[in-house]
Design a protein around this motif. Structure first.
Motif, mmCIF file in Angstrom:
data_model
loop_
_atom_site.group_PDB
_atom_site.id
_atom_site.type_symbol
_atom_site.label_atom_id
_atom_site.label_comp_id
_atom_site.label_asym_id
_atom_site.label_seq_id
_atom_site.Cartn_x
_atom_site.Cartn_y
_atom_site.Cartn_z
ATOM 1 N N UNK B 182 0.841 -1.183 0.000
ATOM 2 C CA UNK B 182 0.000 0.000 0.000
ATOM 3 C C UNK B 182 0.887 1.248 0.000
ATOM 4 N N UNK B 183 0.551 2.256 -0.814
ATOM 5 C CA UNK B 183 1.388 3.474 -0.840
ATOM 6 C C UNK B 183 1.576 4.090 0.546
ATOM 7 N N UNK B 184 0.560 3.968 1.404
ATOM 8 C CA UNK B 184 0.695 4.546 2.748
ATOM 9 C C UNK B 184 1.799 3.839 3.530
ATOM 10 N N UNK B 185 1.874 2.534 3.367
ATOM 11 C CA UNK B 185 2.916 1.766 4.060
ATOM 12 C C UNK B 185 4.283 2.223 3.557
ATOM 13 N N UNK B 186 4.407 2.392 2.234
ATOM 14 C CA UNK B 186 5.700 2.802 1.666
ATOM 15 C C UNK B 186 6.045 4.226 2.108
ATOM 16 N N UNK B 187 5.036 5.100 2.137
ATOM 17 C CA UNK B 187 5.311 6.484 2.543
ATOM 18 C C UNK B 187 5.849 6.557 3.979
ATOM 19 N N UNK B 188 5.356 5.689 4.852
ATOM 20 C CA UNK B 188 5.860 5.687 6.226
ATOM 21 C C UNK B 188 7.280 5.137 6.273
ATOM 22 N N UNK B 189 7.504 4.084 5.507
ATOM 23 C CA UNK B 189 8.835 3.456 5.489
ATOM 24 C C UNK B 189 9.858 4.355 4.800
ATOM 25 N N UNK B 190 9.416 5.020 3.747
ATOM 26 C CA UNK B 190 10.334 5.803 2.916
ATOM 27 C C UNK B 190 9.804 7.221 2.780
ATOM 28 N N UNK B 191 9.989 8.052 3.821
ATOM 29 C CA UNK B 191 9.481 9.423 3.740
ATOM 30 C C UNK B 191 10.233 10.205 2.672
ATOM 31 N N UNK B 192 9.745 11.412 2.316
ATOM 32 C CA UNK B 192 10.450 12.183 1.288
ATOM 33 C C UNK B 192 11.927 12.318 1.625
ATOM 34 N N UNK B 193 12.739 12.362 0.609
ATOM 35 C CA UNK B 193 14.185 12.403 0.795
ATOM 36 C C UNK B 193 14.582 13.618 1.612
ATOM 37 N N UNK B 194 15.453 13.373 2.577
ATOM 38 C CA UNK B 194 16.035 14.462 3.361
ATOM 39 C C UNK B 194 16.697 15.425 2.377
ATOM 40 N N UNK B 195 16.119 16.616 2.294
ATOM 41 C CA UNK B 195 16.561 17.542 1.248
ATOM 42 C C UNK B 195 17.824 18.301 1.614
ATOM 43 N N UNK B 196 18.703 17.657 2.408
ATOM 44 C CA UNK B 196 19.981 18.324 2.651
ATOM 45 C C UNK B 196 20.826 18.192 1.380
ATOM 46 N N UNK B 197 20.531 19.067 0.452
ATOM 47 C CA UNK B 197 21.181 18.980 -0.852
ATOM 48 C C UNK B 197 22.656 19.363 -0.726
ATOM 49 N N UNK B 198 23.447 18.753 -1.611
ATOM 50 C CA UNK B 198 24.863 19.115 -1.630
ATOM 51 C C UNK B 198 25.019 20.498 -2.264
ATOM 52 N N UNK B 199 24.256 20.723 -3.323
ATOM 53 C CA UNK B 199 24.309 22.006 -4.025
ATOM 54 C C UNK B 199 22.987 22.733 -3.825
ATOM 55 N N UNK B 200 23.048 24.039 -3.576
ATOM 56 C CA UNK B 200 21.821 24.837 -3.441
ATOM 57 C C UNK B 200 21.965 26.083 -4.292
ATOM 58 N N UNK B 201 20.902 26.413 -5.022
ATOM 59 C CA UNK B 201 20.973 27.640 -5.822
ATOM 60 C C UNK B 201 21.280 28.834 -4.926
ATOM 61 N N UNK B 202 22.194 29.695 -5.348
ATOM 62 C CA UNK B 202 22.498 30.900 -4.581
ATOM 63 C C UNK B 202 23.599 30.713 -3.555
ATOM 64 N N UNK B 203 23.972 29.453 -3.287
ATOM 65 C CA UNK B 203 25.051 29.209 -2.317
ATOM 66 C C UNK B 203 26.271 28.722 -3.088
ATOM 67 N N UNK B 204 27.379 29.440 -2.925
ATOM 68 C CA UNK B 204 28.580 29.052 -3.660
ATOM 69 C C UNK B 204 29.195 27.820 -3.011
ATOM 70 N N UNK B 205 29.254 26.718 -3.770
ATOM 71 C CA UNK B 205 29.901 25.514 -3.248
ATOM 72 C C UNK B 205 30.452 24.730 -4.426
ATOM 73 N N UNK B 206 31.337 23.776 -4.132
ATOM 74 C CA UNK B 206 31.967 23.014 -5.199
ATOM 75 C C UNK B 206 31.699 21.536 -4.978
ATOM 76 N N UNK B 207 31.630 20.805 -6.082
ATOM 77 C CA UNK B 207 31.384 19.366 -5.993
ATOM 78 C C UNK B 207 32.287 18.667 -7.010
ATOM 79 N N UNK B 208 33.131 17.822 -6.502
ATOM 80 C CA UNK B 208 33.952 17.006 -7.391
ATOM 81 C C UNK B 208 35.055 17.761 -8.105
ATOM 82 N N UNK B 209 35.423 18.903 -7.591
ATOM 83 C CA UNK B 209 36.471 19.659 -8.285
ATOM 84 C C UNK B 209 37.854 19.173 -7.851
#
Lengths: 284, 394
Positions: B182-209
């Motif tokens: 059931x989608x409800x079961x999956x939603x509890x098990x797998x909540x939305x992805x923790x949005x601690x993004x590596x890159x954020x628009x407007x924030x100067x950061x580097x990845x893989x350089x």
């Protein structure tokens, strides 16, 4: 466990048939495992599909060497494919054919059945007149002769899962069930003791790659052949250029000639020909 | 939801839908095509709210997913064989950048000669790319594994990519009943992805350089440490999934009738199902044999293999691909895991099912007989011992 093996050609719907069958069996409350096998993905290439039906989970994932039932969607396959290889003694052979069951043989004995699925598919406008899709008519016949799944579940699966023209397909399945003919056949000679290696199997067990077309007989996949109208042909060479199988040569005057050994009847040349000088004609 | 008749490819697509993936980028290749066709239909109908990005190659497909994942999205892609090989460069990028993502791979033979049959050479060639690898044996296991893989890879302590494979045709195109949660079961098990993004628009950061020898090693070591945390974390994730779904995936190595067995055969993927049936047949005729399914190849479950080997005198390892100049890839891992343990079992490398060659009960009977009777450690190419049908020379 009941094991069924299908033999057809790319484009005849053997793959969709195996899915529909799994769905129908599931609606009946049983377990199905259904899968197709194709060596190459081309319209006209031989396709084999396997279905297992049981009351409990199936602990086996391999080809079916000794089926209870063999279903042949294209009678042309009987020419060079040993479709009944490994069929259990007393098993059932169902062939798409306008002929009576007695026109075919089953030396080990069992049941022969025929249904004119091509005529049904053309009549119900399932597929096209030159490439009728016979799968649903064959499944209707299969339900009737085996009783392994109900015709009601088959029709429910067709309506739920056939992407185009489900009602026509449902009618074709009914026609198949109503018109299938079957005959018991006694063994023609004393049955030989069962041997693991006796019968040749109708699918490749060994290496088949790297073989040229004259050994693989890929031209046997052809259901339509190109015929060139020399009055219209402008000798532009488009047919030669677009042919994926290098099946064109030129005569002394520069007109294209089809090398039927290599032509699989795909029809690309006819589609691409600027002056429409190529017609695809049904193979006799 | 309850049971549905799904192909393995349908199970992959259904799992991606249940995981509510946000970005999908893929390039079609047989036998993967029906996965991405199903997802394209779901997006077009609005059933799945995701961005479906059409790309010109597998390399670009993975790059799109990498970029989206770096911005915090849950992504999905799928490929097979030559397509996975074309992704190879970016597979390293995914793990090196600590990108949590899930990739479906339909295991298909690598050319030449051209072949679309089941074979593990495509994913085994990627074993050193820092990806977690799962080898399910049924469509149910495909669906359950994709869902648990998302939960695993998105854990802050892991943040690594995972591939969930399926044997070409034996799963990808096989229709069988699958219990869809059931989608409800999956939603509890797998909540939305923790949005601690590596890159954020407007924030100067580097990845893989660029990183010199001073710090490069620290990044590599961190990947190694994260990989070491995978198996304990997987146990937690699978326990929770079992509580919520009622299905226990069994960890990285799932034994069957291994107690008091003289000989045990390790298998990967769909051959496991048939092997279990053959073990039952041999047991009923008095032969003490068992089997174990290697579900996770990376990280390699060293401790589980050692525990299995403790009371066994003969281990066979059946690989569906070969490492040229060595042995079956799983066989060499098993030997390495058992190095130095007291009185280890013999380890025989068997190869079977190469390039889609069918492996039926009679083939596995031959494997068990060889394992019980011979002291040879292989590698033994079982496919070459059967009647070859059409023989090709040159």
């Amino acid at each position: 466990m009941l094991e069924i093996r299908f033999h057809g050609r790319g484009g005849q719907g053997a793959v969709v048939a195996s899915e529909l069958l799994a769905q129908a069996v599931f609606f009946d409350g049983k377990v199905a495992q259904s899968f197709p096998f194709f060596g190459v993905e081309r319209r006209g290439a031989p396709v084999t599909a396997f279905t297992r039906i049981d009351d409990h989970p199936i602990e086996l994932r391999s080809f079916i060497e000794h089926p209870d039932v063999v279903v042949v969607l294209d009678p042309g396959l009987l020419r060079d494919t040993p479709v009944t290889g490994g069929l259990k003694p007393g098993g059932l052979l169902l062939v798409n054919s306008p002929q009576a069951p007695g026109a075919f043989s089953l030396p080990q004995g069992g049941t022969l059945a025929t249904v004119d699925a091509t005529r049904i598919a053309v009549g119900r406008k399932v597929g096209t007149a030159t490439m009728p899709v016979v799968n649903t008519a064959m499944l209707g016949a299969l339900a009737r002769v085996t009783g392994a799944f109900t015709e009601a579940s088959l029709e429910r699966a067709i309506v739920a899962f056939v992407p185009s023209h489900p009602e026509e397909n449902r009618a074709a399945a009914r026609d198949g069930a109503e018109s299938v003919r079957m005959e018991p056949v006694a063994p023609s000679s004393r049955p030989s003791p069962p041997s693991e290696e006796a019968a040749p199997l109708p699918f490749p067990e060994g290496p088949v790659a790297s073989l040229p077309s004259n050994i693989l007989h890929t031209s046997s996949w052809r259901t339509l052949r190109p015929v060139i109208d020399r009055d219209r042909c402008t000798r532009c060479n488009f047919c030669w250029e677009f042919c994926p199988d290098d099946a064109f040569d030129f005569d002394a005057e520069g007109f294209p000639v089809v090398k039927l050994l290599y032509c699989k009847g795909c029809g690309i040349c006819a589609t691409e020909c600027p002056p429409d000088a190529i017609q695809m004609v049904t193979e006799a | 939801m309850g049971f549905k008749v799904l192909s393995g490819n349908g199970a992959q697509a259904e799992a991606a839908r249940l995981a509510r993936v946000q970005v999908i980028a893929a390039y079609p290749i047989t036998p993967q095509t029906t996965i991405v066709e199903a997802l394209a239909d779901m997006v077009a109908s609005g059933e799945l709210k995701a961005q479906y990005v059409k790309v010109e190659s597998e390399h670009s497909a993975l790059q799109v997913c990498l970029s989206a994942a770096a911005l915090g999205a849950r992504t999905y892609s799928a490929t097979s064989s030559q397509g996975l090989l074309l992704m190879h460069e970016l597979l390293h990028w995914a793990s090196g950048q600590r990108t949590p993502m899930v990739l479906g791979v339909v295991n298909r033979a690598v050319a030449p000669p051209w072949n679309i049959g089941a074979d593990h050479a495509d994913t085994m060639s990627q074993r050193d790319t820092g990806w977690i690898q799962f080898y399910p044996e049924s469509n149910q296991e495909v669906l359950d594994t994709v869902l648990t893989a998302y939960r695993l890879v998105e854990d802050p302590e892991i943040r690594l990519p995972a591939m969930v494979t399926e044997d070409a045709f034996y799963l990808s195109h096989t229709f069988e009943p699958v219990d869809v949660p059931d989608p409800k079961v999956v939603d509890t098990f797998l909540p939305p992805k923790d949005a601690r993004a590596i890159l954020r628009p407007g924030v100067v950061s580097r990845l893989g350089s660029f990183t010199g020898p001073d710090h490069y090693v620290d990044f590599r070591h961190q990947v190694a440490e994260a990989m070491d945390r995978v198996l304990p974390k997987l146990q937690e994730v699978e326990s929770e999934y079992a509580r919520r779904s009622g299905r226990d995936l069994g960890g990285p190595l799932v034994g069957y009738r291994t107690e008091d067995a003289d000989a045990v055969l390790l298998t990967l993927g769909t051959i496991s199902t048939t092997a279990r049936g053959v073990v039952d047949e041999l047991r009923s005729s008095g032969q003490k044999v068992g089997m174990a399914k290697l579900r996770v190849f990376r990280p390699f479950p060293v401790e589980a293999v050692r525990a299995l080997a403790r009371d066994v005198s003969r281990l066979g390892v059946l690989d569906r691909s070969f490492t040229f100049g060595s042995s079956g890839p799983a066989a060499s891992e098993v030997r390495s895991a058992l190095y130095g343990v007291p009185s280890p079992p013999s380890v025989t490398s068997f190869l079977a099912g190469i390039g889609g060659r069918d492996v039926g009960p009679k083939d596995l009977h031959r494997v068990f007989q060889a394992l019980l009777s011979s002291r040879s450690t292989g590698p033994r190419w079982m496919d070459l011992e059967t009647d070859g049908g059409v023989v090709v020379h040159g």
